[in-house]
Design a protein around this motif. Structure first.
Motif, short mmCIF file in Angstrom:
data_model
loop_
_atom_site.label_atom_id
_atom_site.label_comp_id
_atom_site.label_asym_id
_atom_site.label_seq_id
_atom_site.Cartn_x
_atom_site.Cartn_y
_atom_site.Cartn_z
N LEU A 1 2.31 -18.12 -96.21
CA LEU A 1 3.76 -17.93 -96.32
C LEU A 1 4.50 -19.21 -95.96
CD1 LEU A 1 6.16 -16.18 -96.95
CD2 LEU A 1 5.99 -15.18 -94.67
N LEU A 2 4.05 -19.93 -94.95
CA LEU A 2 4.67 -21.21 -94.61
C LEU A 2 4.59 -22.19 -95.78
CD1 LEU A 2 3.44 -21.73 -90.94
CD2 LEU A 2 5.79 -21.29 -91.69
N ARG A 3 3.47 -22.18 -96.50
CA ARG A 3 3.31 -23.05 -97.65
C ARG A 3 4.32 -22.68 -98.74
NH1 ARG A 3 1.68 -22.97 -102.41
NH2 ARG A 3 0.75 -20.90 -102.34
N VAL A 4 4.45 -21.38 -99.01
CA VAL A 4 5.40 -20.90 -100.03
C VAL A 4 6.83 -21.26 -99.62
CG1 VAL A 4 6.35 -18.83 -101.12
CG2 VAL A 4 3.88 -19.09 -100.86
N MET A 5 7.15 -21.08 -98.34
CA MET A 5 8.48 -21.42 -97.84
C MET A 5 8.75 -22.92 -98.02
SD MET A 5 8.34 -19.03 -94.41
CE MET A 5 9.59 -19.93 -93.51
N GLY A 6 7.78 -23.73 -97.66
CA GLY A 6 7.92 -25.18 -97.80
C GLY A 6 8.09 -25.59 -99.26
N ASP A 7 7.33 -24.95 -100.14
CA ASP A 7 7.46 -25.24 -101.57
C ASP A 7 8.86 -24.90 -102.06
OD1 ASP A 7 4.81 -26.05 -101.60
OD2 ASP A 7 4.06 -24.25 -102.63
N ALA A 8 9.37 -23.74 -101.66
CA ALA A 8 10.71 -23.31 -102.08
C ALA A 8 11.77 -24.27 -101.57
CB ALA A 8 10.99 -21.89 -101.60
N GLU A 9 11.65 -24.70 -100.31
CA GLU A 9 12.62 -25.65 -99.76
C GLU A 9 12.54 -26.99 -100.49
OE1 GLU A 9 13.32 -24.11 -95.19
OE2 GLU A 9 11.67 -25.51 -95.54
N SER A 10 11.34 -27.47 -100.76
CA SER A 10 11.17 -28.74 -101.46
C SER A 10 11.72 -28.66 -102.88
CB SER A 10 9.70 -29.14 -101.51
OG SER A 10 9.22 -29.41 -100.23
N LEU A 11 11.42 -27.57 -103.56
CA LEU A 11 11.85 -27.40 -104.95
C LEU A 11 13.37 -27.37 -105.08
CD1 LEU A 11 10.89 -26.80 -107.89
CD2 LEU A 11 11.00 -24.37 -107.28
N THR A 12 14.06 -26.87 -104.08
CA THR A 12 15.52 -26.70 -104.16
C THR A 12 16.31 -27.70 -103.34
OG1 THR A 12 15.48 -25.08 -102.35
CG2 THR A 12 15.25 -24.21 -104.60
N GLN A 13 15.66 -28.66 -102.69
CA GLN A 13 16.36 -29.54 -101.76
C GLN A 13 17.42 -30.42 -102.41
OE1 GLN A 13 13.56 -31.99 -99.71
NE2 GLN A 13 12.85 -33.01 -101.55
N GLU A 14 17.32 -30.69 -103.69
CA GLU A 14 18.31 -31.52 -104.38
C GLU A 14 19.46 -30.71 -104.98
OE1 GLU A 14 18.19 -34.82 -104.12
OE2 GLU A 14 16.32 -34.60 -102.98
N ASN A 15 19.37 -29.39 -104.90
CA ASN A 15 20.46 -28.55 -105.42
C ASN A 15 21.72 -28.81 -104.62
OD1 ASN A 15 18.42 -27.57 -107.01
ND2 ASN A 15 18.54 -25.47 -106.27
N ALA A 16 22.87 -28.85 -105.31
CA ALA A 16 24.10 -29.25 -104.64
C ALA A 16 25.17 -28.17 -104.59
CB ALA A 16 24.68 -30.49 -105.34
N ARG A 17 25.11 -27.16 -105.42
CA ARG A 17 26.20 -26.18 -105.47
C ARG A 17 26.22 -25.24 -104.30
NH1 ARG A 17 27.08 -23.46 -111.18
NH2 ARG A 17 28.19 -22.09 -109.77
N MET A 18 25.04 -24.86 -103.83
CA MET A 18 24.99 -23.85 -102.77
C MET A 18 23.64 -23.95 -102.09
SD MET A 18 25.09 -19.71 -103.30
CE MET A 18 23.82 -19.45 -104.48
#
Length: 129
Positions: A14-31
Motif C-alpha cells: 500500500l505504501l508503494r501504491v501511495m507513493g506511485d499515486a503521489e509521484s504520478l500527480t505531483q506536477e498537477n497544478a489545479r487541485m
C-alpha cells in the motif's frame, strides 16, 4: 494527490501504491486531493512537536504532515455529529463548521449546495469581533 497520516503500520504494498499515486500527480497544478489514512489530529500535533525546533507558529506548521495545505475555510461534518472527531485540529482553528444530517455516502449535490449557502451567509472574523 497527497496522503496525510502516520505511515507506520501500513503495508509495504500500500505504501508503494501511495507513493506511485503521489509521484504520478505531483506536477498537477489545479487541485491537490489530500487523503487522510491512519490519520489523527492529535497524532499529527504530537509528531510535529517531536520534530519542532523553532519558536513560531509558522515554523511549527512546517512540521505538520502537509505544511503546504491551506487551512480549510469550511469543514462540512456529515452524519449528524457536532464535533471535529480528531480531524485537522491545528488547521481547523479558524474554519467555519457546517453540520448536516446526511451520512457521507448519501451526501448529495443538494446537501453540498445547502452547506455552501449556509457558509456564504456567515461573516468571517478570524478571531476578531
Amino acid at each position: 494527490m497527497r496522503f496525510i497520516g502516520r505511515r507506520e503500520g501500513i503495508s509495504r504494498e500500500l505504501l508503494r501504491v501511495m507513493g506511485d499515486a503521489e509521484s504520478l500527480t505531483q506536477e498537477n497544478a489545479r487541485m491537490t486531493l489530500f487523503i487522510a489514512l491512519n490519520y489523527g489530529g492529535r497524532a499529527e500535533i504530537v509528531d510535529a512537536a517531536r520534530r519542532f525546533e523553532g519558536h513560531t507558529e509558522e515554523e511549527f506548521r512546517r512540521c505538520l504532515y502537509a505544511p503546504e495545505m491551506h487551512d480549510p475555510e469550511l469543514i462540512i461534518r456529515t452524519g449528524g455529529e457536532r464535533r471535529l472527531s480528531n480531524y485537522m485540529l491545528w488547521q481547523a482553528a479558524y474554519s467555519e463548521l457546517v453540520f448536516c444530517e446526511e451520512l457521507w455516502p448519501d451526501f448529495s449535490r443538494k446537501a453540498l449546495q445547502r452547506s455552501l449557502r449556509e457558509f456564504s451567509q456567515r461573516r468571517r472574523r478570524f478571531g476578531g469581533r
